[in-house]
Design an enzyme around this catalytic site. Structure first.
Site, short mmCIF file in Angstrom:
data_model
loop_
_atom_site.label_atom_id
_atom_site.label_comp_id
_atom_site.label_asym_id
_atom_site.label_seq_id
_atom_site.Cartn_x
_atom_site.Cartn_y
_atom_site.Cartn_z
N MET A 206 -20.30 -91.30 46.05
CA MET A 206 -20.65 -90.61 47.29
C MET A 206 -19.39 -90.33 48.11
SD MET A 206 -22.98 -89.32 49.17
CE MET A 206 -22.50 -88.49 50.67
N ASN B 21 -18.49 -90.03 51.23
CA ASN B 21 -18.36 -90.39 52.65
C ASN B 21 -16.94 -90.12 53.14
OD1 ASN B 21 -20.92 -91.79 52.24
ND2 ASN B 21 -19.65 -93.26 51.15
N GLU C 171 -15.50 -86.16 44.21
CA GLU C 171 -15.69 -86.72 45.55
C GLU C 171 -14.53 -86.33 46.47
OE1 GLU C 171 -18.63 -87.57 45.79
OE2 GLU C 171 -19.03 -87.97 43.68
ZN ZN Z 1 -21.14 -83.83 44.91
#
Ligand code: ZN
Length: 863
Positions: A265, A267, A300
């Site tokens: 993820m 973030n 990412e």
């Molecule tokens: Zn993605």
């Protein structure tokens, strides 16, 4: 009412904006207290409303204040999913204090525990499980986060942005404050706290900013992070070099954990990774794992611009951020590991997974028009098809123009939520083209087909006639195509770019006297099937003479598929191999010129999943499997000496290295071994055993072990349990072992799975175990999963129901979607499947996520 549907057309601008959020967490597994102070103002762009509706689920509200005044209970209303505050002023601060219970959170969205450490996952709707907020991606907020935690239990305490303060306080606690200077949607919020070690490095951007890079993991994994760190620096450099985009904060942190529902993820400034996609050493990861780590690290990181700095207006636009990010990930990987293999692997992925999805009950356009649970739509359509569509812009306008489109788009919408229209409008302005027709790719589900015929007219002009076939589309697609023409002497004499825009179109290509062989796959990234009939001689001709490697690969695949389809239909065992296939394989096995990775892919028989797409309906999965295995065996018999020579030649004893050439060599060798093992002779299986015992890397070991696991060898079970003992304490290796077990094609393998479920190392609460054991079974063991006695379906139904209770996204998006995709089963399988689905459907506490998937597949006549 229970299952509420969200429609794209219902979007409206938010009535309120949250400009800043100051959060304070007092961490405790049983009861974490979250204090939040939000500065909120009414949005002057919308009609005035006085009621503020915040999202919040499973929160216990302890305090609430507006402009420092406690609110009486009469001024707000609490529902299971919302907090509604009546009559709020124009500008105000809202303070809430809530308590949450991370240790009971096994859906792994919001704040949860993994091996005693705290972490978060908030895309798409996790933040509402942490505090009351307007949880939608078009609310961009500057967030400051303070975390109070026990210093010994949670020595490492992280959040987004920059560290601004850390101090020791009473009772052995510390208080740490992080501040993110960039406004962001709350789904990009992250918090991590626990016992982690880190490796640190740095990167100097072209603007001379030094960025500190840190990768955190549990101490025992620390030596497995080097590859990820190197990949990160390469991705940072690549994006500056290719797209002129630099990183914006002083710090970039990554944390790896073992319990995570997806891969990773993005973030802001604090990525959270599934350890499966972060850790890699030669003894714990295969070549594919190394590549996957590179891709996901890059993916990412690239989100920092596409998704983070420029975000999506609503969840119907995820294909925008995911497509632009996945395309750059693919381009990066192609530079890193080879353009040809990279493209072949992207196309394979599309055909294996996306085409199946697009032909099944879950078929949806890149931009959906509605959903019940958006978690169900992080799909190959949203990722890979939208990357392929964005790549068409590169094919049509060239890389430089594409780069210009992207950087103009990012500059114009920096800090703003955007839509697919915004992106296409930028592309249209830069290219001076009308892209209205191109937009169809985003809004139309289904894989279009191009029917292509060719010939020579009276004036000796060579033409191709192209017809678009799409049962659902009312408009025509905009399709860039690159053709290669090869004459009878084997000269590839012409390459041509075409732009197909009409339903039926004729293109004149060149003056010729004899009809050439035409190919279409150069630069191919188009999510589309091509119908053009070739005879086996033509396919051999292309495989031999095409300049473009993708055309060669495609010809071999087509030759294999055509033959398989025919032997499935005639029921004849494929013992009489066509001479063209034998010649193609012989040439490939002895080729000195061709790239070994290309050769390996040419020799690979299309997967069962891919083959399903070549049949209209009524598939007998057992037979499909058998025919494919028989072809493998027939090829192995006919070419044993050639496969053996190829194996020996490529069985290098050199020190393990992860580079294009070494990876290709291993791939080729292991494909040769796989063919040889089909012969099931002691002699050939001994090669596998030797490889298992002597391998100096996991790629070779894994290939050998998987072959042995599927063989008739007496020592099969013994060897499997030897690796169980060896790997059981290392999650990534243990999961690999589970996956090898789950993929064993021997009859009745479901019994093995049931046994494995009771092993102490296996937990359905751990998503990686579920992926390795159950999802592998569903996606890579079709013959057992679709067993005629119904045992595979029954097994899956039981697991799905169990898992749905605590992790509905895992039950629905990871397991159920893989099950329901195949809509071409014969009637026996279909009615068994319906029966099992119906049992799930009748469960009293079925989750929203699972309901949405099951209801797409269940026969309305039954329900
Ligand atoms: Zn993605």
């Amino acid at each position: 009412m229970k299952y509420q549907r969200t429609y794209a057309s219902d979007y409206s601008t938010p009535n309120f904006l949250i400009e800043t959020a100051t959060l304070e967490f007092s961490l405790n597994p049983r009861e974490t207290i979250v204090k939040s102070k939000l500065t909120i103002k009414q949005n002057h762009l919308t009609k005035h409303t006085n009621d503020l509706k915040l999202d919040g689920i499973d929160l216990t509200l302890l305090k609430i204040k507006i402009n420092q005044q406690s609110l009486p209970a009469s001024s707000y209303e609490l529902t299971p999913n919302h907090l509604i505050i009546k009559d709020v002023p124009q500008n105000f601060t809202l303070e809430t204090t809530v308590s949450i219970c991370p240790e009971k959170n096994f859906h792994y969205t919001g704040l949860y525990l993994t091996k005693g450490n705290f972490c978060t996952q908030n895309e798409p709707h996790g933040f509402r499980h942490i505090t009351y907020f307007i949880d939608r991606p078009d609310i961009l907020t500057k967030i400051t986060t303070t975390i109070v935690a026990d210093r010994e239990e949670y020595p490492v305490v992280l959040s987004n942005g920059n560290l601004v303060q850390e101090k020791e306080i009473e009772n052995g606690k510390h208080r740490v404050t992080w501040q993110d200077p960039f406004p962001k949607p709350c789904y990009l919020f992250a918090l991590v706290a626990g016992k982690f070690d880190a490796i640190t490095d740095s990167y100097v951007t072209k603007l001379d900013k030094t960025v500190t890079l840190k990768i955190f993991t549990e101490g025992q994994y620390l030596n497995q992070c080097t590859h990820a760190m190197e990949a990160l620096k390469k991705a940072m450099l690549w994006e500056e070099r290719r797209f002129g985009l630099s990183y914006d904060l002083d710090l970039y942190q990554i944390v790896g954990i073992d319990d995570f529902n997806f891969g990773a993820m993005e973030n802001k400034g604090l990525n959270i990774f599934n350890n499966k996609l972060l850790l890699a050493t030669k003894d714990t990861a295969t070549d594919d794992d190394f590549k996957n780590v590179s891709s996901v690290i890059a993916h990412e990181y690239f989100h920092n611009w596409t998704g983070n700095r420029v975000s999506c207006r609503d969840w119907f636009q995820i294909g925008l951020k995911e497509g632009l990010t996945t395309l750059r990930e693919e381009l990066f990987l192609e530079e890193e590991y080879g353009t040809t293999v990279g493209k072949i692997e992207s196309i394979k992925f599309l055909r294996d997974k996306q085409f199946t999805e697009d032909a099944g009950p879950l078929a949806h356009p890149i931009r959906l028009s509605s959903y019940i649970a958006v978690d169900n739509f992080y799909t190959t359509t949203v990722y890979q098809k939208s990357a392929a569509v964005a790549r068409m812009l590169v094919t049509m306008f060239g890389f430089t123009t594409f780069r210009n489109i992207l950087s103009t788009f990012l500059a114009k919408f920096d800090g703003k939520p955007t839509t697919i229209e915004d992106f296409l409008a930028t592309a249209a302005a830069i290219t001076q083209q009308n892209l209205e027709q191109f937009k169809l790719w985003y809004d139309q589900r289904g894989t279009p087909r191009l029917k292509i015929t060719d010939g020579i007219d009276e004036q000796q002009n060579y033409y191709v006639d192209i017809t678009q076939i799409h049962p659902l589309a009312t408009k025509d697609f905009y399709i860039p195509l690159v053709l290669e023409l090869i004459n009878g002497q084997g000269d590839s004499f012409c390459e041509k770019n075409l732009l197909v825009t009409k339903n039926e179109e004729r293109f004149y290509l060149t003056k010729v006297t004899e009809k050439p062989t035409v190919t279409f796959y150069q630069n191919f990234s188009i999510p589309m099937e091509i119908d053009h009939s070739y005879d086996p001689d033509e396919l051999l001709h292309i495989a031999t003479y095409a300049k473009n490697p993708l055309n060669k690969w495609q010809a071999s695949q087509k030759l294999l598929t055509t033959f398989l389809v025919a032997s499935y239909q005639t029921q004849k065992p494929p013992s009489d191999l066509p001479p063209q296939l034998l010649e193609l394989f012989k040439n490939a096995l002895h080729s000195e010129e061709l790239d070994k990775a290309l050769l390996a892919h040419m020799l690979e028989i299309p997967s069962e999943n891919q083959l399903i797409n070549s049949w209209a309906k009524d598939i007998d999965m057992e037979k499909l499997h058998r025919v494919r295995e028989q072809l493998k065996l027939a090829l192995a018999r006919a070419l044993q000496a050639d496969f053996l020579a190829c194996y020996n030649e490529n069985n290098s004893q050199a020190i393990y290295e992860v580079n294009k050439a070494a990876i290709a060599q291993r791939m080729l060798k292991n494909i040769a071994l796989d063919y040889l093992a089909q012969l099931d002779s002691k002699e050939m299986l001994n090669i596998a055993i030797n490889q298992l015992n002597q391998a100096n890397n996991l790629t070779d070991l894994n290939a050998a072990l998987a072959i042995i696991a599927n063989s008739s060898l007496d020592e099969r079970e013994l060897l499997l349990s030897k690796y169980y003992q060896r790997w059981r304490e290392q999650p990534n290796l243990f999961n690999r072992w589970l996956a090898i077990n789950a993929a064993i094609k021997l009859k009745g393998n479901v019994e093995r799975l049931k046994k494995l479920l009771s092993y102490p190392e296996v937990s359905l609460k751990n998503p990686n175990n579920v992926y390795a054991l159950i999802r592998t079974f569903v996606t890579h063991n079709l013959v057992n999963f679709h067993a005629i006695d119904g045992s595979g379906y029954e097994f899956l139904r039981e697991q799905i129901i169990t898992i749905d209770d605590f992790n509905s996204s895992l039950a629905a998006a990871t397991l159920a979607t893989a099950w329901i995709n195949n809509k071409k089963l014969n009637s026996t399988l279909e009615s068994m499947l319906q029966r099992e689905l119906f049992k799930i459907y009748q469960e009293p506490h079925l989750s929203t996520n699972l309901y949405e998937i099951i209801s797409k597949r269940i026969d309305p006549a039954i329900s």
